[in-house]
Motif scaffolding. Sequence first.
Motif, PDB file in Angstrom:
ATOM      1  N   UNK A  52      61.576  20.611  34.257  1.00 38.14           N
ATOM      2  CA  UNK A  52      62.712  19.744  34.726  1.00 38.14           C
ATOM      3  C   UNK A  52      63.511  20.080  36.032  1.00 38.14           C
ATOM      4  N   UNK A  53      63.104  21.086  36.685  1.00 32.03           N
ATOM      5  CA  UNK A  53      63.902  21.691  37.670  1.00 32.03           C
ATOM      6  C   UNK A  53      63.075  21.279  38.966  1.00 32.03           C
ATOM      7  N   UNK A  54      63.793  21.363  39.969  1.00 32.36           N
ATOM      8  CA  UNK A  54      63.112  21.066  41.309  1.00 32.36           C
ATOM      9  C   UNK A  54      61.847  21.745  41.710  1.00 32.36           C
ATOM     10  N   UNK A  55      60.791  21.124  42.612  1.00 30.24           N
ATOM     11  CA  UNK A  55      59.743  22.174  42.726  1.00 30.24           C
ATOM     12  C   UNK A  55      59.209  22.822  41.687  1.00 30.24           C
ATOM     13  N   UNK A  56      58.985  22.309  40.360  1.00 32.39           N
ATOM     14  CA  UNK A  56      58.446  22.989  39.394  1.00 32.39           C
ATOM     15  C   UNK A  56      57.143  22.413  38.907  1.00 32.39           C
ATOM     16  N   UNK A  57      57.302  21.068  38.024  1.00 32.81           N
ATOM     17  CA  UNK A  57      56.389  20.389  37.763  1.00 32.81           C
ATOM     18  C   UNK A  57      55.687  19.705  38.494  1.00 32.81           C
ATOM     19  N   UNK A  58      54.285  19.757  38.591  1.00 38.94           N
ATOM     20  CA  UNK A  58      53.287  19.190  39.284  1.00 38.94           C
ATOM     21  C   UNK A  58      52.185  18.339  38.316  1.00 38.94           C
ATOM     22  N   UNK A  59      52.334  18.115  37.095  1.00 43.66           N
ATOM     23  CA  UNK A  59      51.211  17.400  36.283  1.00 43.66           C
ATOM     24  C   UNK A  59      50.295  18.239  35.481  1.00 43.66           C
ATOM     25  N   UNK A  60      50.472  19.588  35.778  1.00 37.45           N
ATOM     26  CA  UNK A  60      49.859  20.466  35.104  1.00 37.45           C
ATOM     27  C   UNK A  60      50.594  21.429  34.015  1.00 37.45           C
ATOM     28  N   UNK A  61      50.412  21.472  32.898  1.00 39.44           N
ATOM     29  CA  UNK A  61      51.363  22.298  31.795  1.00 39.44           C
ATOM     30  C   UNK A  61      51.255  23.567  32.189  1.00 39.44           C
ATOM     31  N   UNK A  62      52.285  24.336  32.111  1.00 41.43           N
ATOM     32  CA  UNK A  62      52.864  25.617  32.404  1.00 41.43           C
ATOM     33  C   UNK A  62      52.772  25.946  33.910  1.00 41.43           C
ATOM     34  N   UNK A  63      52.125  25.390  34.640  1.00 38.17           N
ATOM     35  CA  UNK A  63      52.122  25.497  36.287  1.00 38.17           C
ATOM     36  C   UNK A  63      53.120  25.251  36.928  1.00 38.17           C
ATOM     37  N   UNK A  64      53.360  26.134  38.062  1.00 42.37           N
ATOM     38  CA  UNK A  64      54.290  25.777  39.008  1.00 42.37           C
ATOM     39  C   UNK A  64      53.937  26.008  40.326  1.00 42.37           C
ATOM     40  N   UNK A  65      54.233  25.110  41.404  1.00 40.18           N
ATOM     41  CA  UNK A  65      53.909  25.114  42.635  1.00 40.18           C
ATOM     42  C   UNK A  65      54.538  26.268  43.436  1.00 40.18           C
ATOM     43  N   UNK A  66      53.978  27.025  44.266  1.00 42.40           N
ATOM     44  CA  UNK A  66      54.801  27.998  45.186  1.00 42.40           C
ATOM     45  C   UNK A  66      55.828  26.865  46.031  1.00 42.40           C
TER      46      UNK A  66
END
Length: 299
Positions: free
Chosen positions: A65-79
């Motif tokens: 629920x933070x900025x630049x974290x969730x992108x649709x894949x569980x447990x994964x975050x974007x650089x």
Amino acid sequence: MHDSWLSVLKDDLVTNEFLGLKRFLKGEKELGKKVYPPEGDIYSWSRYTPVGSVKVVILGQDPYHGANQAHGLSFSVRPPTRAPPSLKNMYIALKKDYPDFTPPAGGLGLLTPWAERGVLLLNACLTVRASEPNSHANRGWEKLTQKVIDVVAARKGVVFLAWGKPAEKRVAKVDKRKHAVLLAAHPSPLSASRGFFDCGHFRKANEWLVERYGEDAEINWSLAVTVVQKKPVAKRKVEEVEAEEVGDDERELLETGNREVSRVKKKSRARDSLGEVFDEDEEAAMIEATIAAEVSLGS
């Protein structure tokens, strides 16, 4: 949503319950609420892992629920976001299963390589309000994602990794004679010490896949970035000549080359505008290759 998933979920997307969910999400937007992941990423799990490619399912609960974290894949975050605590604990468990596993450089947490290799990274709830965990729970997502699980369970045998009680409930009806259902504590710092670190799920998943489908079926859990070394491209030297020393044929070839340089530069600028980045060496190599190919075709 990927066509393969749309074809098996289409009836669920027109139910009154799902249409109610869509109205709720529209209302959130109209109220100015920030919702994660970005709208274009809500179904990214379906695009990275089409129905027919699923080998392993890793179940999550709620998007970050933070900025630049969730992108649709569980447990994964974007650089450049660093791996959250639960994912760091997953790395620890992986290291125990595969001592040569190395977490991504910079402490990052992008799991798209797993998704592309057949690991369905699915959350029970597909959206969340910024800074408000579980704010979109019980709005209709759970019914849709349970259907996703049921669709996978109706196909060939796969491995379900269910960590924590909520995930365990999601796979309660999965046929354990057909599939491997591996249960453990959640990797969260609050519960990982209660058996997650030593669960061995990453190795057990591969052992089951190999036994069922052969050596080529195992998942490569590596997240290392492969760097391809580019060979240096020799730049063509163009000698300056006096205009009167250039024959008609040579002049035509030079003019053609100049037009091609101009045309390819325009192409590269168009590609830049779409978000691709070319450095000077790459652009020069692209220009040279295009000219050489077209001159060759004309000879």
